[in-house]
Scaffold this motif. Structure first.
Motif, PDB file in Angstrom:
ATOM      1  N   ASN A 185       0.871  -1.174   0.000  1.00 54.49           N
ATOM      2  CA  ASN A 185       0.000   0.000   0.000  1.00 54.49           C
ATOM      3  C   ASN A 185       0.910   1.226   0.000  1.00 54.49           C
ATOM      4  O   ASN A 185       1.488   1.586   1.024  1.00 54.49           O
ATOM      5  N   ARG A 186       1.015   1.874  -1.140  1.00 58.03           N
ATOM      6  CA  ARG A 186       1.941   3.006  -1.236  1.00 58.03           C
ATOM      7  C   ARG A 186       1.482   4.206  -0.418  1.00 58.03           C
ATOM      8  O   ARG A 186       2.263   5.124  -0.171  1.00 58.03           O
ATOM      9  N   GLY A 187       0.230   4.189   0.013  1.00 60.08           N
ATOM     10  CA  GLY A 187      -0.267   5.290   0.816  1.00 60.08           C
ATOM     11  C   GLY A 187       0.187   5.229   2.264  1.00 60.08           C
ATOM     12  O   GLY A 187       0.015   6.194   3.014  1.00 60.08           O
ATOM     13  N   ASP A 188       0.720   4.100   2.685  1.00 60.51           N
ATOM     14  CA  ASP A 188       1.198   3.924   4.059  1.00 60.51           C
ATOM     15  C   ASP A 188       2.677   3.559   3.989  1.00 60.51           C
ATOM     16  O   ASP A 188       3.041   2.380   3.969  1.00 60.51           O
ATOM     17  N   GLY A 189       3.515   4.570   3.929  1.00 64.95           N
ATOM     18  CA  GLY A 189       4.937   4.360   3.711  1.00 64.95           C
ATOM     19  C   GLY A 189       5.612   3.507   4.761  1.00 64.95           C
ATOM     20  O   GLY A 189       6.420   2.638   4.436  1.00 64.95           O
ATOM     21  N   ARG A 190       5.272   3.716   6.027  1.00 68.99           N
ATOM     22  CA  ARG A 190       5.923   2.961   7.091  1.00 68.99           C
ATOM     23  C   ARG A 190       5.558   1.481   7.014  1.00 68.99           C
ATOM     24  O   ARG A 190       6.432   0.607   7.120  1.00 68.99           O
ATOM     25  N   ALA A 191       4.276   1.188   6.808  1.00 67.41           N
ATOM     26  CA  ALA A 191       3.847  -0.202   6.696  1.00 67.41           C
ATOM     27  C   ALA A 191       4.441  -0.852   5.450  1.00 67.41           C
ATOM     28  O   ALA A 191       4.810  -2.029   5.464  1.00 67.41           O
ATOM     29  N   ALA A 192       4.529  -0.095   4.359  1.00 68.48           N
ATOM     30  CA  ALA A 192       5.089  -0.629   3.115  1.00 68.48           C
ATOM     31  C   ALA A 192       6.557  -0.993   3.311  1.00 68.48           C
ATOM     32  O   ALA A 192       7.025  -2.042   2.825  1.00 68.48           O
ATOM     33  N   LEU A 193       7.295  -0.137   4.011  1.00 67.68           N
ATOM     34  CA  LEU A 193       8.714  -0.387   4.256  1.00 67.68           C
ATOM     35  C   LEU A 193       8.893  -1.659   5.085  1.00 67.68           C
ATOM     36  O   LEU A 193       9.763  -2.497   4.790  1.00 67.68           O
ATOM     37  N   LYS A 194       8.052  -1.823   6.096  1.00 70.48           N
ATOM     38  CA  LYS A 194       8.123  -3.021   6.934  1.00 70.48           C
ATOM     39  C   LYS A 194       7.785  -4.261   6.124  1.00 70.48           C
ATOM     40  O   LYS A 194       8.438  -5.309   6.250  1.00 70.48           O
ATOM     41  N   GLN A 195       6.779  -4.151   5.276  1.00 72.97           N
ATOM     42  CA  GLN A 195       6.368  -5.285   4.446  1.00 72.97           C
ATOM     43  C   GLN A 195       7.463  -5.677   3.458  1.00 72.97           C
ATOM     44  O   GLN A 195       7.739  -6.859   3.262  1.00 72.97           O
ATOM     45  N   GLN A 212      13.575  12.387 -17.465  1.00 70.99           N
ATOM     46  CA  GLN A 212      13.312  12.916 -16.131  1.00 70.99           C
ATOM     47  C   GLN A 212      13.754  11.915 -15.062  1.00 70.99           C
ATOM     48  O   GLN A 212      13.968  10.741 -15.334  1.00 70.99           O
ATOM     49  N   VAL A 213      13.876  12.390 -13.831  1.00 69.69           N
ATOM     50  CA  VAL A 213      14.288  11.560 -12.704  1.00 69.69           C
ATOM     51  C   VAL A 213      13.234  11.661 -11.610  1.00 69.69           C
ATOM     52  O   VAL A 213      12.895  12.758 -11.159  1.00 69.69           O
ATOM     53  N   GLY A 214      12.706  10.515 -11.207  1.00 67.23           N
ATOM     54  CA  GLY A 214      11.751  10.500 -10.107  1.00 67.23           C
ATOM     55  C   GLY A 214      12.472  10.394  -8.774  1.00 67.23           C
ATOM     56  O   GLY A 214      13.682  10.153  -8.716  1.00 67.23           O
ATOM     57  N   LYS A 215      11.736  10.587  -7.707  1.00 61.58           N
ATOM     58  CA  LYS A 215      12.307  10.449  -6.364  1.00 61.58           C
ATOM     59  C   LYS A 215      12.535   8.964  -6.073  1.00 61.58           C
ATOM     60  O   LYS A 215      11.624   8.154  -6.193  1.00 61.58           O
ATOM     61  N   TYR A 216      13.745   8.622  -5.703  1.00 60.62           N
ATOM     62  CA  TYR A 216      14.079   7.231  -5.415  1.00 60.62           C
ATOM     63  C   TYR A 216      13.647   6.878  -3.992  1.00 60.62           C
ATOM     64  O   TYR A 216      14.178   7.412  -3.011  1.00 60.62           O
ATOM     65  N   GLY A 217      12.684   5.974  -3.887  1.00 54.53           N
ATOM     66  CA  GLY A 217      12.237   5.516  -2.581  1.00 54.53           C
ATOM     67  C   GLY A 217      13.300   4.650  -1.916  1.00 54.53           C
ATOM     68  O   GLY A 217      14.168   4.064  -2.570  1.00 54.53           O
ATOM     69  N   ILE A 218      13.188   4.517  -0.611  1.00 52.16           N
ATOM     70  CA  ILE A 218      14.224   3.870   0.179  1.00 52.16           C
ATOM     71  C   ILE A 218      14.025   2.364   0.318  1.00 52.16           C
ATOM     72  O   ILE A 218      14.897   1.645   0.810  1.00 52.16           O
ATOM     73  N   GLY A 219      12.878   1.844  -0.141  1.00 51.08           N
ATOM     74  CA  GLY A 219      12.507   0.455   0.138  1.00 51.08           C
ATOM     75  C   GLY A 219      13.551  -0.577  -0.271  1.00 51.08           C
ATOM     76  O   GLY A 219      13.888  -1.478   0.509  1.00 51.08           O
ATOM     77  N   GLY A 220      14.054  -0.498  -1.504  1.00 47.20           N
ATOM     78  CA  GLY A 220      15.024  -1.484  -1.965  1.00 47.20           C
ATOM     79  C   GLY A 220      16.319  -1.427  -1.178  1.00 47.20           C
ATOM     80  O   GLY A 220      16.895  -2.464  -0.811  1.00 47.20           O
TER      81      GLY A 220
END
Length: 243
Positions: free
Chosen positions: A120-130, A158-166
């Motif tokens: 769920n991309r709307g819940d960043g903390r839960a997504a990171l844990k998952q 263009q360059v998007g914001k790189y999320g921290i998940g990986g």
């Protein structure tokens, strides 16, 4: 011709998606890797159609950089092409994706059978844990993990914001990271109906060992390699548009 080819491609892709969705459901009793081989037949068929109907060819550079053990692949995200092609160009991978994709009729059914990490991309903390928990499990099961750190497709150039998940998963699992750059957006651009003929280049970068690195530092290193490599990839869309 580009319009006609794109129409034919869409029709054939839609038919294939319906057919393979039912094959995907029939593979439920089989082991994951058997399901993977069967279901990704759809990916192979669509990539084949893209070549012979739309004239979209591809080349892969750096295959020797892929490690012999399951790894985390962090790839540029410009197009639908790489989401279809990378699972058959790379070793078996669990894809990190937004969970809404699994609700798409037919397509989502097949994806659900491949053990994705649906967040769920709307819940960043839960997504990171998952990502951390399920990613570790997929790696332990012998699957790599494929993640598009920009999260959503970006327009070519263009360059998007790189999320921290990986990077977070890599540093917590101690897993090797493989950065991947490509120029698929030049021919099959974001949200575009038209697919233009030309050559897509996929470049697989050197393995990055996350040992001793913080997630932010690792993420920055991946982004630096990918975006630097993007400047070296050819621009085929402009040339092919004149064909």
């Amino acid at each position: 011709m580009v319009v006609l080819r794109s129409v034919v491609f869409l029709l054939l892709q839609s038919i294939l998606t319906v057919i393979f969705a039912f094959f995907a459901l029939l593979t439920f009793p089989f082991p994951l890797f058997t399901r993977y081989r069967v279901i990704t037949g759809w990916n192979r068929a669509v990539v084949w159609l893209a070549r012979w109907v739309c004239g979209i060819r591809y080349q892969v550079l750096g295959m020797e950089n892929l490690p012999a053990v399951p790894a985390i692949v962090m790839a540029k995200h410009q197009s639908a092409w790489e989401t279809i092609a990378l699972p058959i160009l790379l070793p078996p991978m669990a894809v990190v994706l937004k969970r809404e994709l699994l609700r798409i009729p037919f397509f989502g059914w097949g994806m659900a059978m491949l053990a994705p990490i649906a967040i769920n991309r709307g819940d960043g903390r839960a997504a990171l844990k998952q990502i951390a928990e399920q990613g570790k499990q997929r790696l332990a099961d012998g699957l790599g993990v494929l993640i598009f750190p920009e999260g959503t497709r970006v327009v070519s150039g263009q360059v998007g914001k790189y999320g921290i998940g990986g990077a977070w998963l890599a540093t917590h699992a101690g897993s090797l990271v493989v950065p991947v750059a490509h120029n698929a957006g030049e021919l099959w651009s974001k949200n575009a109906f038209l697919k233009r003929p030309g050559l897509i280049t996929v470049s697989i970068g050197p393995v990055i060992d996350p040992a001793g690195m913080k997630p932010d530092a690792l993420n920055q290193r991946v982004q630096s390699w990918i975006e630097s490599e993007m400047t070296h990839l050819p621009r085929y869309a402009q040339a092919s548009a004149k064909q």
